[in-house]
Write a protein that holds these residues in place. Structure first.
Motif, mmCIF file in Angstrom:
data_model
loop_
_atom_site.group_PDB
_atom_site.id
_atom_site.type_symbol
_atom_site.label_atom_id
_atom_site.label_comp_id
_atom_site.label_asym_id
_atom_site.label_seq_id
_atom_site.Cartn_x
_atom_site.Cartn_y
_atom_site.Cartn_z
ATOM 1 N N ALA A 65 4.623 24.305 19.595
ATOM 2 C CA ALA A 65 5.048 23.170 18.777
ATOM 3 C C ALA A 65 3.961 22.102 18.713
ATOM 4 O O ALA A 65 3.704 21.530 17.639
ATOM 5 C CB ALA A 65 6.337 22.583 19.329
ATOM 6 N N LEU A 66 3.321 21.821 19.839
ATOM 7 C CA LEU A 66 2.272 20.800 19.847
ATOM 8 C C LEU A 66 1.084 21.223 18.981
ATOM 9 O O LEU A 66 0.541 20.409 18.216
ATOM 10 C CB LEU A 66 1.813 20.527 21.282
ATOM 11 N N GLY A 75 2.009 20.924 15.431
ATOM 12 C CA GLY A 75 2.031 19.518 15.050
ATOM 13 C C GLY A 75 0.648 18.975 14.766
ATOM 14 O O GLY A 75 0.446 18.224 13.793
ATOM 15 N N ILE A 123 11.473 18.079 25.662
ATOM 16 C CA ILE A 123 10.631 18.979 26.462
ATOM 17 C C ILE A 123 11.108 19.008 27.907
ATOM 18 O O ILE A 123 11.265 20.079 28.517
ATOM 19 C CB ILE A 123 9.156 18.537 26.375
ATOM 20 N N LEU A 161 12.319 24.487 24.841
ATOM 21 C CA LEU A 161 12.898 24.051 23.553
ATOM 22 C C LEU A 161 14.097 24.914 23.174
ATOM 23 O O LEU A 161 14.446 25.028 21.991
ATOM 24 C CB LEU A 161 11.855 24.070 22.436
ATOM 25 N N ALA A 192 10.789 22.018 15.860
ATOM 26 C CA ALA A 192 10.791 23.326 16.516
ATOM 27 C C ALA A 192 12.056 23.505 17.340
ATOM 28 O O ALA A 192 12.669 24.583 17.345
ATOM 29 C CB ALA A 192 9.548 23.468 17.390
ATOM 30 N N TRP A 193 12.462 22.462 18.029
ATOM 31 C CA TRP A 193 13.679 22.500 18.857
ATOM 32 C C TRP A 193 14.912 22.820 18.016
ATOM 33 O O TRP A 193 15.686 23.726 18.358
ATOM 34 C CB TRP A 193 13.815 21.158 19.560
ATOM 35 N N ALA A 235 10.664 13.418 21.750
ATOM 36 C CA ALA A 235 10.064 14.737 21.968
ATOM 37 C C ALA A 235 9.891 15.015 23.452
ATOM 38 O O ALA A 235 10.166 16.133 23.928
ATOM 39 C CB ALA A 235 8.711 14.820 21.250
ATOM 40 N N SER A 239 4.947 14.636 17.358
ATOM 41 C CA SER A 239 6.222 14.475 18.070
ATOM 42 C C SER A 239 7.378 15.050 17.259
ATOM 43 O O SER A 239 8.248 15.752 17.803
ATOM 44 C CB SER A 239 6.469 12.989 18.352
ATOM 45 N N THR A 263 6.538 24.857 23.990
ATOM 46 C CA THR A 263 6.001 23.495 23.893
ATOM 47 C C THR A 263 4.591 23.501 23.338
ATOM 48 O O THR A 263 4.255 22.708 22.445
ATOM 49 C CB THR A 263 6.022 22.820 25.274
ATOM 50 N N THR A 293 7.204 17.355 15.067
ATOM 51 C CA THR A 293 7.074 18.809 15.040
ATOM 52 C C THR A 293 7.758 19.439 16.243
ATOM 53 O O THR A 293 8.383 20.498 16.132
ATOM 54 C CB THR A 293 5.594 19.224 14.987
ATOM 55 N N VAL A 294 7.648 18.802 17.405
ATOM 56 C CA VAL A 294 8.367 19.295 18.589
ATOM 57 C C VAL A 294 9.869 19.271 18.331
ATOM 58 O O VAL A 294 10.586 20.238 18.639
ATOM 59 C CB VAL A 294 8.014 18.446 19.824
#
Length: 275
Positions: free
Chosen positions: A175-176, A179, A263, A270, A217-218, A259, A211, A172, A213-214
Motif C-alpha cells: 500500500a505504501l 501510494g 496499520i 490490513l 487498500a484496507w 492510516a 496515507s 503495508t 492509499t493505505v
C-alpha cells in the motif's frame, strides 16, 4: 479483526503485467504533460488550456483504468479480464465497508477542518447548515460522475495494481509503495495553473495521497477485492478534504494518523492473508 484472503488467489499465480502497466501509465500522463510544457501553443490550440475540462487531460486521468484493461487483455486474456471486471462491479460485501469508505473518510477530513478552524479561528465547514444539505448532496453526486479521478483511476490502481502488489509485498509495504507511485504520477498536474493540484502544497499532498492509499487498500481488501469502496473513498477524499495552503497540513496529519491506526490495528496485514 477479520482477515480476508485475496478472492482471486489460488494455485496458479496471476499473470502480472505490473511493470508494463506502470511504464505505460507514466508514459501517457507524463508524456501529455511534457507536450503541453514544451509545445504549449500548438497543444492549447488543438486541445484547449490544461484543465479537467480539456478532453485530452480528461482521458489522461482515465489512463490507469484504460491501461489496466489493455495490459490485462495482453497478459491475462479472458480470465484476467473477468477477474478485473469482477473486482470493478463487485458490490456484495458488508455494508460497513460502504460506510467506512464514505462517512469514515468524510469524518477524518471534516475532523481535520474543524481542528483547523478551532486553532486558526477561521469559519468551520458548513456541515450544520441543514437547509443546504440537498444542495450539497446533488453537487456531491454530480461530482462522482464529472470528476474523472475516482472512476477513471481506481479500477487501475486498486483493481489492477493493488492485487499484483500484494502478490509481491506484505500488505503495508504494498500500500505504501502504491501510494508513493500514485502521488508521483500526479506531479505533472502541479505545473499547470488550470489543474486543481497547481495551488496545493506538494509535500502535504503527497503525505495525504500515501496515507489515503493505505486506507483504500484496507477497505478494498476487506470488501473482497472490490473497487467500489476505493472509488467512494476517493470521491469523499476529493469532496471533503481541504488540501489548500491553510488546510493541507491538518488534512495530511489526520489521514496519516488514520492510516497508522489501521496499520497498527491490523498488525500490518490490513485484513489480508494469503490463500
Amino acid at each position: 479483526m477479520h482477515t480476508h484472503t485475496n478472492p482471486t488467489a489460488g494455485a496458479v499465480r496471476r499473470p502480472s503485467g505490473l511493470s508494463m502497466f506502470y511504464i505505460l501509465v507514466f508514459a501517457w500522463a507524463w508524456g501529455v504533460g511534457l507536450l503541453f510544457a514544451v509545445a504549449a501553443e500548438p497543444m492549447v490550440r488543438i486541445f484547449g488550456e490544461v484543465s479537467l475540462g480539456n478532453p485530452l487531460v480528461f482521458v489522461t486521468v482515465w489512463s490507469p483504468t484504460i491501461l489496466a484493461f489493455a495490459v490485462t487483455a495482453v497478459h491475462g486474456g479472458r480470465a484476467g479480464l473477468r477477474d478485473l471486471m469482477g473486482r470493478i462491479f463487485r458490490w456484495r460485501f458488508p455494508l460497513r465497508w460502504y460506510l467506512v469508505a464514505t462517512f469514515g473518510i468524510a469524518g477524518v477530513a471534516l475532523g481535520a477542518r474543524f481542528l483547523q478552524a478551532f486553532l486558526l479561528q477561521t469559519p468551520p465547514p458548513p456541515v450544520w447548515d441543514v437547509p443546504r444539505w440537498p444542495e450539497f448532496a446533488v453537487a456531491g453526486l454530480a461530482m462522482l460522475v464529472l470528476d474523472p479521478g475516482p472512476i477513471g483511476e481506481d479500477p487501475g490502481w486498486r483493481g489492477f495494481a493493488l492485487p499484483r502488489m500484494l502478490d509481491r509485498f506484505n500488505p503495508t509495504l504494498a500500500a505504501l509503495l502504491l501510494g508513493v507511485i500514485w502521488a508521483v504520477w500526479h506531479l505533472p498536474a502541479f505545473l499547470f495553473s488550470g489543474m486543481p493540484q497547481s495551488s496545493l502544497p506538494l509535500g502535504w499532498f503527497c503525505v495525504s495521497m500515501v496515507s489515503v492509499t493505505v486506507l483504500m487498500a484496507w477497505v478494498t481488501i476487506n470488501a473482497r477485492g472490490a473497487v467500489i469502496p476505493a472509488i467512494l473513498m476517493h470521491w469523499a477524499f476529493n469532496r471533503f478534504s481541504d488540501l489548500s495552503q491553510d488546510g493541507a497540513m491538518y488534512a495530511a496529519l489526520a489521514y496519516a494518523g488514520a492510516a497508522l491506526a489501521v496499520i497498527l490495528g491490523t498488525r500490518g496485514s490490513l485484513g489480508y492473508r494469503r490463500a
